[in-house]
Scaffold this active site. Structure first.
Site, PDB file in Angstrom:
ATOM      1  N   GLN A 201       0.871  -1.174   0.000  1.00  0.00           N
ATOM      2  CA  GLN A 201       0.000   0.000   0.000  1.00  0.00           C
ATOM      3  C   GLN A 201       0.907   1.223   0.000  1.00  0.00           C
ATOM      4  O   GLN A 201       1.412   1.636   1.045  1.00  0.00           O
ATOM      5  CB  GLN A 201      -0.911  -0.012   1.221  1.00  0.00           C
ATOM      6  CG  GLN A 201      -1.704  -1.312   1.387  1.00  0.00           C
ATOM      7  CD  GLN A 201      -2.797  -1.474   0.346  1.00  0.00           C
ATOM      8  OE1 GLN A 201      -3.708  -0.649   0.243  1.00  0.00           O
ATOM      9  NE2 GLN A 201      -2.722  -2.552  -0.437  1.00  0.00           N
ATOM     10  N   GLY A 242     -11.798   2.595   4.350  1.00  0.00           N
ATOM     11  CA  GLY A 242     -10.905   1.745   3.583  1.00  0.00           C
ATOM     12  C   GLY A 242     -10.060   2.509   2.574  1.00  0.00           C
ATOM     13  O   GLY A 242     -10.333   3.662   2.234  1.00  0.00           O
ATOM     14  N   HIS A 243      -9.060   1.822   2.063  1.00  0.00           N
ATOM     15  CA  HIS A 243      -8.083   2.451   1.176  1.00  0.00           C
ATOM     16  C   HIS A 243      -8.706   2.980  -0.113  1.00  0.00           C
ATOM     17  O   HIS A 243      -9.610   2.392  -0.688  1.00  0.00           O
ATOM     18  CB  HIS A 243      -6.928   1.505   0.862  1.00  0.00           C
ATOM     19  CG  HIS A 243      -7.321   0.217   0.199  1.00  0.00           C
ATOM     20  ND1 HIS A 243      -6.412  -0.764  -0.086  1.00  0.00           N
ATOM     21  CD2 HIS A 243      -8.506  -0.267  -0.221  1.00  0.00           C
ATOM     22  CE1 HIS A 243      -7.013  -1.781  -0.659  1.00  0.00           C
ATOM     23  NE2 HIS A 243      -8.296  -1.498  -0.752  1.00  0.00           N
ATOM     24  N   ASN A 244      -8.213   4.132  -0.524  1.00  0.00           N
ATOM     25  CA  ASN A 244      -8.617   4.819  -1.757  1.00  0.00           C
ATOM     26  C   ASN A 244     -10.067   5.280  -1.755  1.00  0.00           C
ATOM     27  O   ASN A 244     -10.616   5.603  -2.806  1.00  0.00           O
ATOM     28  CB  ASN A 244      -8.345   3.954  -2.996  1.00  0.00           C
ATOM     29  CG  ASN A 244      -6.862   3.817  -3.272  1.00  0.00           C
ATOM     30  OD1 ASN A 244      -6.279   2.757  -3.041  1.00  0.00           O
ATOM     31  ND2 ASN A 244      -6.227   4.887  -3.736  1.00  0.00           N
TER      32      ASN A 244
END
Length: 329
Positions: A201, A242-244
């Protein structure tokens, strides 16, 4: 002890004074617990019935409140009692924890870090290489800010919070105890050799201005680019982003709610407690998601969704009514 006259308070909230009280007001309190020197508030007509038994000498009330305050009691009528009460709470707010010196000698600050004027750093805080702290930033004890982060002016970071490498926090933000900005996104793929291979990540997190992150909440870093929270977003305790994911301006997420990866929220989205949003979904401007709901697809602007899987509120209420009738037969 702070004390104000009813006229002092009215000058702050700029309402219409009805009745009067000669008592000095010493604190705000809810109706049923208020003492005779305290001020309360009535934001809805359904609470009028509790005023008679309350000991409060005064109350901030909405303009549509029809009852009279009574002898030696006063109302301040305003358009929005909830908003006016925030001004009263600010009047009586105690001072925040004090710093005896601006930078505690046990704080570890890398030589390459830049610290703006008026910034305070508490005991055992760690400020990593190439970090930039703006002016009048408050860093409480045991905060960790890793390499190449930036923190905007007038931001407050409470004990135990962690801002991981390359993340950026805007001005006037509040990071509550033990929240984490920039943890790894949850990325794994099946792999014959490893079982589950971790996907690096390598992105970061960008928080706008006036963002508030609750205690023990986590905003994951992007896999490629940035996880972004727009100006004015307010995130409750125990929330997962969460990511993005990308949040527009002034979004609200209540406790235990969560966004999976790559969720997009428009401006002014409200997500109730324990609601969950599936990955790669988009919620338009002004969408409201009811508590405990599970969103599995895109939602058009302005809609209110309930249930699991979430459907439009009117549809959900009809379904629940039908089930209730079936169960009673």
């Amino acid at each position: 002890m702070k004390k104000y006259t009813i006229e002092d308070i009215n000058n702050v909230v700029k309402g219409t004074l009805v009745g009067t009280t000669f008592l000095s007001i010493t604190a705000p309190e809810q109706l049923e617990l208020a003492k005779e020197t305290e001020i309360s508030f009535i934001g809805n007509k359904k609470y009028e019935k509790y005023w008679q038994d309350s000991k409060a000498c005064a109350a901030i009330v909405n303009e549509d409140i029809a009852i009279e305050p009574g002898e030696n009691r006063a109302f301040i009528k305003v358009k929005n009692a909830d908003l006016a009460m925030t001004l009263v709470l600010e009047l009586f707010a105690p001072a925040p924890p004090q710093f005896s010196i601006e930078i505690h000698p046990t704080a570890v600050i890398d030589a390459s870090a830049k610290v703006g004027s008026g910034t305070r750093i508490g005991a055992n805080a760690y400020i990593g290489p190439n970090v930039v702290l703006g002016e009048n930033v408050t860093i409480y004890p045991n905060v960790t800010i890793l390499d190449e982060c930036s923190i905007g002016n007038n931001t407050t970071i409470w004990p135990g919070a962690v801002v991981r490498e390359r993340c950026h926090v805007g001005a006037h933000c509040i990071l509550h105890p033990n929240c984490t900005i920039g943890a790894d996104g949850f990325g794994f793929r099946p792999c014959p050799e490893k079982g589950l291979a971790k996907i690096p990540q390598i992105g970061n997190v960008v928080l706008g201005n006036y963002v508030e992150i609750g205690a023990n909440s986590s905003v994951d870093r992007g896999k490629f680019s940035s996880t972004i929270l727009g100006d004015g977003c307010k995130i409750d305790n125990l929330v997962q982003i969460g990511h993005n994911s990308i949040l527009g301006k002034f979004c609200i997420m209540a406790g235990n709610s969560g966004l999976a990866g790559s969720v997009t929220l428009g401006n002014g989205v409200i997500i109730g407690g324990s609601a969950s949003i599936k990955d790669h979904t988009t919620l338009g401007d002004g969408v409201t998601i009811g508590a405990g709901s599970g969103v599995t697809g895109d939602v058009e602007a302005g809609k209110t969704m309930l249930g699991y899987p979430a459907v439009e509120a009117r549809t959900a209420l009809k379904q629940w009514a039908i089930l209730k009738r079936m169960a009673s037969q």
